[in-house]
Write a protein that holds these residues in place. Structure first.
Motif, PDB file in Angstrom:
ATOM      1  N   LEU A  79       0.824  -1.208   0.000  1.00  0.00           N
ATOM      2  CA  LEU A  79       0.000   0.000   0.000  1.00  0.00           C
ATOM      3  C   LEU A  79       0.862   1.265   0.000  1.00  0.00           C
ATOM      4  CD1 LEU A  79      -2.822  -1.082   2.485  1.00  0.00           C
ATOM      5  CD2 LEU A  79      -3.049  -0.706   0.017  1.00  0.00           C
ATOM      6  N   MET A  80       1.945   1.249   0.766  1.00  0.00           N
ATOM      7  CA  MET A  80       2.827   2.412   0.781  1.00  0.00           C
ATOM      8  C   MET A  80       3.498   2.603  -0.575  1.00  0.00           C
ATOM      9  SD  MET A  80       4.513   2.687   4.568  1.00  0.00           S
ATOM     10  CE  MET A  80       4.785   4.439   4.310  1.00  0.00           C
ATOM     11  N   GLU A  81       3.876   1.506  -1.179  1.00  0.00           N
ATOM     12  CA  GLU A  81       4.501   1.555  -2.497  1.00  0.00           C
ATOM     13  C   GLU A  81       3.563   2.197  -3.510  1.00  0.00           C
ATOM     14  OE1 GLU A  81       4.984  -1.995  -5.532  1.00  0.00           O
ATOM     15  OE2 GLU A  81       6.522  -2.133  -3.973  1.00  0.00           O
ATOM     16  N   ALA A  82       2.296   1.797  -3.481  1.00  0.00           N
ATOM     17  CA  ALA A  82       1.312   2.355  -4.420  1.00  0.00           C
ATOM     18  C   ALA A  82       1.023   3.816  -4.113  1.00  0.00           C
ATOM     19  CB  ALA A  82       0.025   1.538  -4.376  1.00  0.00           C
ATOM     20  N   ALA A  83       0.884   4.137  -2.834  1.00  0.00           N
ATOM     21  CA  ALA A  83       0.554   5.508  -2.451  1.00  0.00           C
ATOM     22  C   ALA A  83       1.687   6.485  -2.774  1.00  0.00           C
ATOM     23  CB  ALA A  83       0.226   5.571  -0.959  1.00  0.00           C
ATOM     24  N   GLU A  84       2.909   6.024  -2.696  1.00  0.00           N
ATOM     25  CA  GLU A  84       4.069   6.889  -2.928  1.00  0.00           C
ATOM     26  C   GLU A  84       4.455   7.000  -4.394  1.00  0.00           C
ATOM     27  OE1 GLU A  84       6.865   4.865  -0.423  1.00  0.00           O
ATOM     28  OE2 GLU A  84       6.663   6.363   1.180  1.00  0.00           O
ATOM     29  N   ASN A  85       3.923   6.133  -5.227  1.00  0.00           N
ATOM     30  CA  ASN A  85       4.317   6.061  -6.630  1.00  0.00           C
ATOM     31  C   ASN A  85       3.697   7.208  -7.429  1.00  0.00           C
ATOM     32  OD1 ASN A  85       5.041   5.391  -9.220  1.00  0.00           O
ATOM     33  ND2 ASN A  85       3.943   3.428  -9.255  1.00  0.00           N
ATOM     34  N   VAL A  86       4.483   8.217  -7.736  1.00  0.00           N
ATOM     35  CA  VAL A  86       3.951   9.385  -8.449  1.00  0.00           C
ATOM     36  C   VAL A  86       3.573   9.059  -9.882  1.00  0.00           C
ATOM     37  CG1 VAL A  86       5.163  11.028  -6.997  1.00  0.00           C
ATOM     38  CG2 VAL A  86       6.284  10.154  -9.066  1.00  0.00           C
ATOM     39  N   GLU A  87       4.001   7.906 -10.392  1.00  0.00           N
ATOM     40  CA  GLU A  87       3.634   7.487 -11.741  1.00  0.00           C
ATOM     41  C   GLU A  87       2.311   6.740 -11.766  1.00  0.00           C
ATOM     42  OE1 GLU A  87       5.401   8.430 -14.351  1.00  0.00           O
ATOM     43  OE2 GLU A  87       6.767   9.459 -12.980  1.00  0.00           O
ATOM     44  N   GLU A  88       1.815   6.395 -10.602  1.00  0.00           N
ATOM     45  CA  GLU A  88       0.566   5.633 -10.499  1.00  0.00           C
ATOM     46  C   GLU A  88      -0.631   6.559 -10.713  1.00  0.00           C
ATOM     47  OE1 GLU A  88      -1.595   3.358 -10.899  1.00  0.00           O
ATOM     48  OE2 GLU A  88      -0.700   1.891  -9.508  1.00  0.00           O
ATOM     49  N   ASP A  89      -1.732   5.970 -11.171  1.00  0.00           N
ATOM     50  CA  ASP A  89      -2.983   6.689 -11.327  1.00  0.00           C
ATOM     51  C   ASP A  89      -3.380   7.332  -9.989  1.00  0.00           C
ATOM     52  OD1 ASP A  89      -5.727   6.877 -13.001  1.00  0.00           O
ATOM     53  OD2 ASP A  89      -6.186   6.296 -10.930  1.00  0.00           O
ATOM     54  N   GLU A  90      -3.842   8.583 -10.034  1.00  0.00           N
ATOM     55  CA  GLU A  90      -4.146   9.314  -8.812  1.00  0.00           C
ATOM     56  C   GLU A  90      -5.196   8.619  -7.955  1.00  0.00           C
ATOM     57  OE1 GLU A  90      -5.269  13.244  -9.932  1.00  0.00           O
ATOM     58  OE2 GLU A  90      -3.193  13.935 -10.169  1.00  0.00           O
ATOM     59  N   ARG A  91      -6.198   8.036  -8.585  1.00  0.00           N
ATOM     60  CA  ARG A  91      -7.266   7.410  -7.795  1.00  0.00           C
ATOM     61  C   ARG A  91      -6.791   6.098  -7.175  1.00  0.00           C
ATOM     62  NH1 ARG A  91     -13.183   8.798 -10.362  1.00  0.00           N
ATOM     63  NH2 ARG A  91     -12.706  10.909 -11.046  1.00  0.00           N
ATOM     64  N   VAL A  92      -5.849   5.432  -7.805  1.00  0.00           N
ATOM     65  CA  VAL A  92      -5.260   4.248  -7.183  1.00  0.00           C
ATOM     66  C   VAL A  92      -4.460   4.674  -5.960  1.00  0.00           C
ATOM     67  CG1 VAL A  92      -3.657   2.325  -7.481  1.00  0.00           C
ATOM     68  CG2 VAL A  92      -5.163   2.978  -9.361  1.00  0.00           C
ATOM     69  N   ARG A  93      -3.663   5.713  -6.112  1.00  0.00           N
ATOM     70  CA  ARG A  93      -2.891   6.232  -4.980  1.00  0.00           C
ATOM     71  C   ARG A  93      -3.821   6.667  -3.849  1.00  0.00           C
ATOM     72  NH1 ARG A  93       0.990  10.915  -6.386  1.00  0.00           N
ATOM     73  NH2 ARG A  93       1.741  10.414  -4.282  1.00  0.00           N
ATOM     74  N   ALA A  94      -4.915   7.308  -4.203  1.00  0.00           N
ATOM     75  CA  ALA A  94      -5.868   7.770  -3.188  1.00  0.00           C
ATOM     76  C   ALA A  94      -6.453   6.612  -2.404  1.00  0.00           C
ATOM     77  CB  ALA A  94      -6.980   8.582  -3.855  1.00  0.00           C
ATOM     78  N   ARG A  95      -6.832   5.547  -3.106  1.00  0.00           N
ATOM     79  CA  ARG A  95      -7.413   4.397  -2.415  1.00  0.00           C
ATOM     80  C   ARG A  95      -6.345   3.662  -1.593  1.00  0.00           C
ATOM     81  NH1 ARG A  95     -10.933   6.908  -3.746  1.00  0.00           N
ATOM     82  NH2 ARG A  95     -10.538   7.407  -1.572  1.00  0.00           N
ATOM     83  N   ALA A  96      -5.103   3.688  -2.059  1.00  0.00           N
ATOM     84  CA  ALA A  96      -4.023   3.039  -1.312  1.00  0.00           C
ATOM     85  C   ALA A  96      -3.758   3.772   0.000  1.00  0.00           C
ATOM     86  CB  ALA A  96      -2.760   2.973  -2.157  1.00  0.00           C
ATOM     87  N   ILE A  97      -3.707   5.106  -0.050  1.00  0.00           N
ATOM     88  CA  ILE A  97      -3.456   5.851   1.194  1.00  0.00           C
ATOM     89  C   ILE A  97      -4.650   5.728   2.128  1.00  0.00           C
ATOM     90  CG2 ILE A  97      -4.289   8.078   0.301  1.00  0.00           C
ATOM     91  CD1 ILE A  97      -1.358   7.465   2.753  1.00  0.00           C
ATOM     92  N   GLU A  98      -5.863   5.691   1.569  1.00  0.00           N
ATOM     93  CA  GLU A  98      -7.044   5.495   2.407  1.00  0.00           C
ATOM     94  C   GLU A  98      -6.959   4.162   3.144  1.00  0.00           C
ATOM     95  OE1 GLU A  98     -11.896   4.840   2.059  1.00  0.00           O
ATOM     96  OE2 GLU A  98     -10.729   5.348   0.283  1.00  0.00           O
ATOM     97  N   ALA A  99      -6.630   3.108   2.433  1.00  0.00           N
ATOM     98  CA  ALA A  99      -6.522   1.785   3.054  1.00  0.00           C
ATOM     99  C   ALA A  99      -5.436   1.775   4.120  1.00  0.00           C
ATOM    100  CB  ALA A  99      -6.217   0.741   1.979  1.00  0.00           C
ATOM    101  N   LEU A 100      -4.339   2.438   3.831  1.00  0.00           N
ATOM    102  CA  LEU A 100      -3.200   2.461   4.750  1.00  0.00           C
ATOM    103  C   LEU A 100      -3.523   3.210   6.033  1.00  0.00           C
ATOM    104  CD1 LEU A 100      -0.232   1.527   4.831  1.00  0.00           C
ATOM    105  CD2 LEU A 100       0.396   3.751   3.885  1.00  0.00           C
ATOM    106  N   GLY A 101      -4.511   4.105   5.972  1.00  0.00           N
ATOM    107  CA  GLY A 101      -4.848   4.896   7.142  1.00  0.00           C
ATOM    108  C   GLY A 101      -5.178   4.074   8.371  1.00  0.00           C
ATOM    109  N   ALA A 102      -5.639   2.861   8.180  1.00  0.00           N
ATOM    110  CA  ALA A 102      -5.995   2.014   9.321  1.00  0.00           C
ATOM    111  C   ALA A 102      -4.781   1.511  10.076  1.00  0.00           C
ATOM    112  CB  ALA A 102      -6.825   0.819   8.846  1.00  0.00           C
ATOM    113  N   MET A 103      -3.590   1.587   9.469  1.00  0.00           N
ATOM    114  CA  MET A 103      -2.377   1.038  10.072  1.00  0.00           C
ATOM    115  C   MET A 103      -1.602   2.173  10.735  1.00  0.00           C
ATOM    116  SD  MET A 103      -1.286  -1.678   7.078  1.00  0.00           S
ATOM    117  CE  MET A 103      -0.506  -2.868   8.192  1.00  0.00           C
ATOM    118  N   SER A 104      -1.667   2.246  12.052  1.00  0.00           N
ATOM    119  CA  SER A 104      -1.053   3.343  12.788  1.00  0.00           C
ATOM    120  C   SER A 104       0.466   3.284  12.694  1.00  0.00           C
ATOM    121  CB  SER A 104      -1.489   3.306  14.254  1.00  0.00           C
ATOM    122  OG  SER A 104      -1.093   2.081  14.860  1.00  0.00           O
ATOM    123  N   GLY A 105       1.077   4.434  12.884  1.00  0.00           N
ATOM    124  CA  GLY A 105       2.535   4.505  12.858  1.00  0.00           C
ATOM    125  C   GLY A 105       3.007   5.825  12.292  1.00  0.00           C
ATOM    126  N   GLU A 106       4.216   6.205  12.646  1.00  0.00           N
ATOM    127  CA  GLU A 106       4.760   7.482  12.195  1.00  0.00           C
ATOM    128  C   GLU A 106       4.905   7.529  10.687  1.00  0.00           C
ATOM    129  OE1 GLU A 106       8.675  10.360  12.980  1.00  0.00           O
ATOM    130  OE2 GLU A 106       8.426   8.482  14.088  1.00  0.00           O
TER     131      GLU A 106
END
Length: 305
Positions: free
Chosen positions: A146-173
Motif C-alpha cells: 500500500l505504501m509503495e502504491a501511495a508513494e508512486n507518483v507514476e501511479e494513477d491518482e485514484r489508485v494512490r488515493a485508495r491506497a493511502i485510504e486503506a493504509l490509514g488504518a495502520m497506525s505509525g509514524e
C-alpha cells in the motif's frame, strides 16, 4: 437441474439464467470449479460481467451462498470490468491466501480501475493487521504494498488515493508522514484520499484538518471530511456537522454529516439531530432516525427497538 446442464446454459448467451440455476454455482467443489474454468473463457465479455454481478447480488441477499471460487477465477479474466467486479465480489473474504493475489493485482494489473479495487480490498487486511488479527508477516506485506502504491507518483491518482485510504488504518509514524505528504499534493483526489485515511486512523490529532475541510468548496472533500469527523468521534465536530446537514447543497454530503453525528453519539449529537429534523429537509428524516437509533443502540445495546 444438474450442474452440467446449468453450465451449458451459462455458456449459451441466448439463454437467460434463473436465480435457481445461478445458486447451483455456490460452493463449487474442485471438480466443478475445474469444469467451470473450462467454460468460463468462452462466454462473451458482457455475459461474464453480468454473471459476476448476478452472483454478487445473490450473495448479498443470502449469506449462505458462497461464490468465492467463481470470483477467484474471474480475478484473472481478460476483461478489466470483470476483474474489478470479481475483487468487489470477494469483499467478505478474509482468508490470508488472497493477500498475495491482491498485492500482485495492485502492482501489476494493467487497468487502473482493477488496481484501485485491489487497494480497497487490501484495506480490510490493513485493518485486521492493526487489530492484531493478521500475522505480522502478512501485515508487513500489506503495508509495504500500500505504501509503495501511495508513494508512486507514476501511479494513477485514484489508485494512490485508495491506497493511502486503506493504509490509514495502520497506525505509525510512517503512515502519518505519508498522509501528510499526500494531503499536500495538488490533486483533489489525493487530498480526499488523505482525508479518508485520516478517518480510518481515528486519530484526534487530525481533527483541525478535518474541521477545516468541512468548509472545502469541493463536495467530494466535504463528504470525506464528514466521514472522518464521525470516525474521530470528537464532540467538537458536532456543530459544524449539524450545519453541514442543514445547509450543504449536496445531498450526499448532508447524509454523510447526519451519519457522522450518529457515529459520534452523545447528548450534543442527539440535540443536533433533533434540530436537523426541524431545520433540515424532510428527505433527511429517515437518515436522522437511523442515526438516532445508532446512538441509542450504542448507549444500550440490549434495548428493544
Amino acid at each position: 437441474m444438474s450442474f452440467e446442464s446449468d453450465l451449458r446454459d451459462l455458456g449459451d448467451p441466448s439463454k437467460r439464467l434463473s436465480a435457481t440455476q445461478l445458486v447451483n454455482f455456490s460452493e463449487l467443489d474442485a471438480i466443478e470449479a475445474a469444469r467451470f474454468a473450462e467454460v468460463w473463457p468462452s462466454l462473451p465479455d458482457a455475459r461474464r460481467l453480468r454473471a459476476i454481478e448476478a452472483f454478487m447480488e445473490l450473495a448479498e441477499d443470502n449469506v449462505d451462498l458462497n461464490f468465492d471460487a467463481v470470483f477467484k477465477l474471474a480475478l484473472r479474466d481478460d476483461s478489466s470490468a470483470v476483474r474489478a467486479a470479481a475483487v468487489r465480489g470477494l469483499e467478505e473474504y478474509e482468508a490470508r491466501d488472497l493477500i498475495a493475489v491482491l498485492i500482485d493485482i495492485l502492482r501489476n494489473d494493467p487497468d487502473a480501475s482493477v488496481r484501485r479495487e485491489s487497494a480497497v480490498a487490501l484495506g480490510r487486511y490493513a485493518l485486521a493487521a492493526e487489530l492484531d488479527q493478521l500475522a505480522a508477516e502478512d501485515g508487513a506485506q500489506v503495508r509495504e504494498a500500500l505504501m509503495e502504491a501511495a508513494e508512486n507518483v507514476e501511479e494513477d491518482e485514484r489508485v494512490r488515493a485508495r491506497a493511502i485510504e486503506a493504509l490509514g488504518a495502520m497506525s505509525g509514524e510512517d503512515t502519518d508522514n505519508l498522509i501528510e505528504s499526500v494531503y499536500q499534493e495538488e490533486s483533489l483526489w489525493l487530498k480526499v484520499g488523505a482525508v479518508d485515511a485520516i478517518g480510518r486512523s481515528c486519530n484526534t490529532a487530525w481533527l483541525p484538518t478535518v474541521l477545516h475541510e468541512l468548509e472545502n468548496r469541493a463536495p467530494e472533500m466535504r463528504h470525506a471530511a464528514a466521514y472522518a469527523a464521525g470516525e474521530i468521534g470528537e464532540e467538537e465536530a458536532v456543530a459544524p456537522l449539524k450545519r453541514l446537514a442543514v445547509e450543504d447543497p449536496d445531498r450526499e454530503v448532508q447524509l454523510a454529516a447526519v451519519r457522522a453525528l450518529g457515529v459520534i453519539g452523545g447528548r450534543r449529537a442527539k440535540v443536533a439531530l433533533k434540530s436537523i429534523l426541524y431545520e433540515g429537509d424532510d428527505d433527511l428524516r429517515d437518515a436522522v432516525q437511523d442515526a438516532m437509533s445508532e446512538i441509542e443502540f450504542g448507549e444500550d445495546p440490549l434495548r428493544q427497538p
